[in-house]
Write a protein that holds these residues in place. Structure first.
Motif, PDB file in Angstrom:
ATOM      1  N   GLU A 129     -66.673  64.848 -16.184  1.00 20.02           N
ATOM      2  CA  GLU A 129     -67.764  65.811 -15.988  1.00 20.02           C
ATOM      3  C   GLU A 129     -68.989  65.126 -15.396  1.00 20.02           C
ATOM      4  O   GLU A 129     -70.001  65.764 -15.154  1.00 20.02           O
ATOM      5  CB  GLU A 129     -68.148  66.461 -17.329  1.00 20.02           C
ATOM      6  CG  GLU A 129     -67.098  67.394 -17.900  1.00 20.02           C
ATOM      7  CD  GLU A 129     -66.869  68.628 -17.051  1.00 20.02           C
ATOM      8  OE1 GLU A 129     -67.807  69.093 -16.383  1.00 20.02           O
ATOM      9  OE2 GLU A 129     -65.716  69.115 -17.033  1.00 20.02           O
ATOM     10  N   SER A 130     -68.921  63.803 -15.212  1.00 16.10           N
ATOM     11  CA  SER A 130     -70.065  63.100 -14.626  1.00 16.10           C
ATOM     12  C   SER A 130     -70.006  63.209 -13.111  1.00 16.10           C
ATOM     13  O   SER A 130     -69.029  62.794 -12.484  1.00 16.10           O
ATOM     14  CB  SER A 130     -70.026  61.616 -15.023  1.00 16.10           C
ATOM     15  OG  SER A 130     -70.784  60.869 -14.107  1.00 16.10           O
ATOM     16  N   ARG A 131     -71.077  63.739 -12.520  1.00 17.94           N
ATOM     17  CA  ARG A 131     -71.113  63.855 -11.060  1.00 17.94           C
ATOM     18  C   ARG A 131     -71.107  62.473 -10.413  1.00 17.94           C
ATOM     19  O   ARG A 131     -70.495  62.252  -9.372  1.00 17.94           O
ATOM     20  CB  ARG A 131     -72.369  64.633 -10.628  1.00 17.94           C
ATOM     21  CG  ARG A 131     -72.425  66.064 -11.156  1.00 17.94           C
ATOM     22  CD  ARG A 131     -71.328  66.909 -10.548  1.00 17.94           C
ATOM     23  NE  ARG A 131     -71.593  67.150  -9.142  1.00 17.94           N
ATOM     24  CZ  ARG A 131     -72.229  68.207  -8.648  1.00 17.94           C
ATOM     25  NH1 ARG A 131     -72.647  69.153  -9.466  1.00 17.94           N
ATOM     26  NH2 ARG A 131     -72.437  68.354  -7.353  1.00 17.94           N
TER      27      ARG A 131
ATOM     28  N   ARG B  60     -67.662  61.013 -10.619  1.00 17.62           N
ATOM     29  CA  ARG B  60     -66.759  61.706  -9.684  1.00 17.62           C
ATOM     30  C   ARG B  60     -67.007  61.214  -8.262  1.00 17.62           C
ATOM     31  O   ARG B  60     -66.085  60.885  -7.531  1.00 17.62           O
ATOM     32  CB  ARG B  60     -67.016  63.209  -9.767  1.00 17.62           C
ATOM     33  CG  ARG B  60     -65.791  64.035  -9.499  1.00 17.62           C
ATOM     34  CD  ARG B  60     -66.071  65.512  -9.594  1.00 17.62           C
ATOM     35  NE  ARG B  60     -66.687  65.929 -10.840  1.00 17.62           N
ATOM     36  CZ  ARG B  60     -67.456  67.014 -10.978  1.00 17.62           C
ATOM     37  NH1 ARG B  60     -67.727  67.795  -9.955  1.00 17.62           N
ATOM     38  NH2 ARG B  60     -67.965  67.332 -12.135  1.00 17.62           N
TER      39      ARG B  60
ATOM     40  N   ASP C  47     -74.551  59.658 -15.285  1.00 20.18           N
ATOM     41  CA  ASP C  47     -75.570  60.375 -14.510  1.00 20.18           C
ATOM     42  C   ASP C  47     -76.968  59.960 -14.970  1.00 20.18           C
ATOM     43  O   ASP C  47     -77.884  59.785 -14.177  1.00 20.18           O
ATOM     44  CB  ASP C  47     -75.401  61.893 -14.650  1.00 20.18           C
ATOM     45  CG  ASP C  47     -74.060  62.381 -14.103  1.00 20.18           C
ATOM     46  OD1 ASP C  47     -73.255  61.541 -13.651  1.00 20.18           O
ATOM     47  OD2 ASP C  47     -73.802  63.600 -14.133  1.00 20.18           O
TER      48      ASP C  47
END
Ligand SMILES: CC(C)(COP(=O)([O-])OP(=O)([O-])OC[C@H]1O[C@@H](n2cnc3c(N)ncnc32)[C@H](O)[C@@H]1OP(=O)([O-])[O-])[C@@H](O)C(=O)NCCC(=O)NCCSC(=O)C[C@@](C)(O)CC(=O)[O-]
Length: 332
Positions: A307-309, A312, A272
């Motif tokens: 957990e990385s947007r 994902r 991110d």
């Protein structure tokens, strides 16, 4: 007080990076240490080593590779010696390790280390839980480690944890953190990483902290270490960058948390961060596609969603390298 808006700051930096090809922002990756230390299932040494290789192959130049804390306290990090002995060291890459005391330092010294990180807390409650001693006693112990490391010709980095709030004591005053920053720099640390260990900070509290800390030092001696528990990581980062800080800690796939900080989740995800910096035209010298692959590698191993947007979004919809490159280019 040194303060520019972020776009202004990077117009300024852009010129510098074209001239000397240096990264505008130094990314200090903490995934293999801060990221994995909280995992309950032991991650085998070869997986840790392979993760480090994937990160350096993506272009990361600072990877905190292990910690030499008591295995009675954090079992996950008990294979530090094997990790350090098995990584293929790349030229120009820094592999610092976290050290709590002289005992840990002596063990780490077997592994040809070049940089150590020490980590006093900004609050009494967290110091007791994390280090089993007061802040004053911790600073004394860390000074012994720093003195020895400097005598041995090593670099020393300092962390301060809980700079924006403590899970046991609540709010922490910026003045206290500024005083500890000064003490840590006086030990000979080349920089101090300000850790929002439980991720409770906001852009407002980061600004208040930076104003106070910059009364005792300059932005080139500060790094920002934001856990993203409340989703404030990137906006906190912008607030810190406006004061001229150029080093940012992050963790691949947003892994992490601290075993002694209730409710803390992972750091700002490296994917991110890099996507955000791409968009500002900031030179990081990091290959986002390879970084995404590193994030998927460790998330797949841990059998949990990233957990990385950014990871994902790209991972779910774009399956091949070319597609990822095309969509990542939209950030610029
Ligand atoms: C500081 C201590 C050791 C005090 O722990 P203690 O229990 O007070 O220490 P002790 O000296 O009484 O030692 C207890 C046992 O551990 C051994 N021992 C002692 N030290 C070591 C060592 N280095 N390596 C290997 N063994 C060690 C020692 O030999 C002894 O073994 P025994 O005699 O019972 O068999 C302990 O509290 C500790 O290891 N704490 C570290 C906890 C930790 O790793 N927390 C996570 C990292 S901090 C963090 O995540 C924040 C940060 C940096 O990321 C920034 C942010 O996110 O904001």
């Amino acid at each position: 007080m040194y303060r520019r808006s972020v776009p202004e700051l990077f117009r300024f930096c852009g010129v510098r990076s074209i001239v000397n090809n240096a990264p505008d922002i130094r990314i200090y990756e903490v995934g293999p240490r801060d990221g994995l230390q909280n995992e309950s299932k032991f991650v085998p040494t070869e997986i840790k080593v392979e993760l480090i290789h994937k990160l350096t192959s993506a272009g990361i130049k600072d990877v905190e590779a292990a910690s030499f804390v008591s295995p009675k306290w954090v079992k996950q990090m008990s294979d530090g010696v094997d990790v350090m002995k098995n990584i293929k060291r790349e030229k120009g890459v820094n592999y610092p390790v976290l050290i709590p005391n002289l005992k840990g330092y002596q063990i780490a010294k077997q592994c040809n280390i070049e940089e150590v990180a020490i980590f006093p807390a900004g609050s009494e409650g967290f110091s007791q839980k994390n280090l089993n001693c007061s802040v004053k006693e911790a600073i004394k112990r860390f000074k012994e480690v720093a003195d020895q490391a400097i005598r041995d010709g090593l670099r020393v980095r300092g962390y301060i944890s809980c700079v924006l709030g403590c899970p046991y004591d609540g709010p922490v005053s910026p003045k206290t953190i500024a005083n500890i920053t000064e003490e840590v720099l006086d030990m000979g640390c080349y920089e101090v990483s300000l850790g929002d260990t439980i991720g409770v900070g906001t852009a407002g509290s980061v600004r208040r902290l930076m104003k106070e800390v910059l009364n005792v030092t300059t932005p080139d001696k500060i790094a920002l270490h934001f856990h993203d528990t409340y989703g404030q990581g990137l906006s906190n980062l912008v607030a810190g960058l406006e004061f001229g800080v150029r080093t940012v800690d992050s963790s691949i796939s947003g892994l992490g948390g601290c075993p002694y900080a209730r409710g803390a989740t992972g750091n700002l995800a490296t994917e991110d961060l890099v996507y955000f910096l791409y968009g500002l035209g900031v030179n990081t010298n990091i290959d986002l596609v390879k970084l995404i692959e590193a994030g998927r590698y460790i998330s797949n191993f841990l059998a949990k969603p990233t957990e990385s947007r950014v990871n994902r979004a790209l991972g779910d919809r774009f399956k091949n390298h070319q597609d990822i490159v095309k969509i990542a280019s939209c950030a610029v």
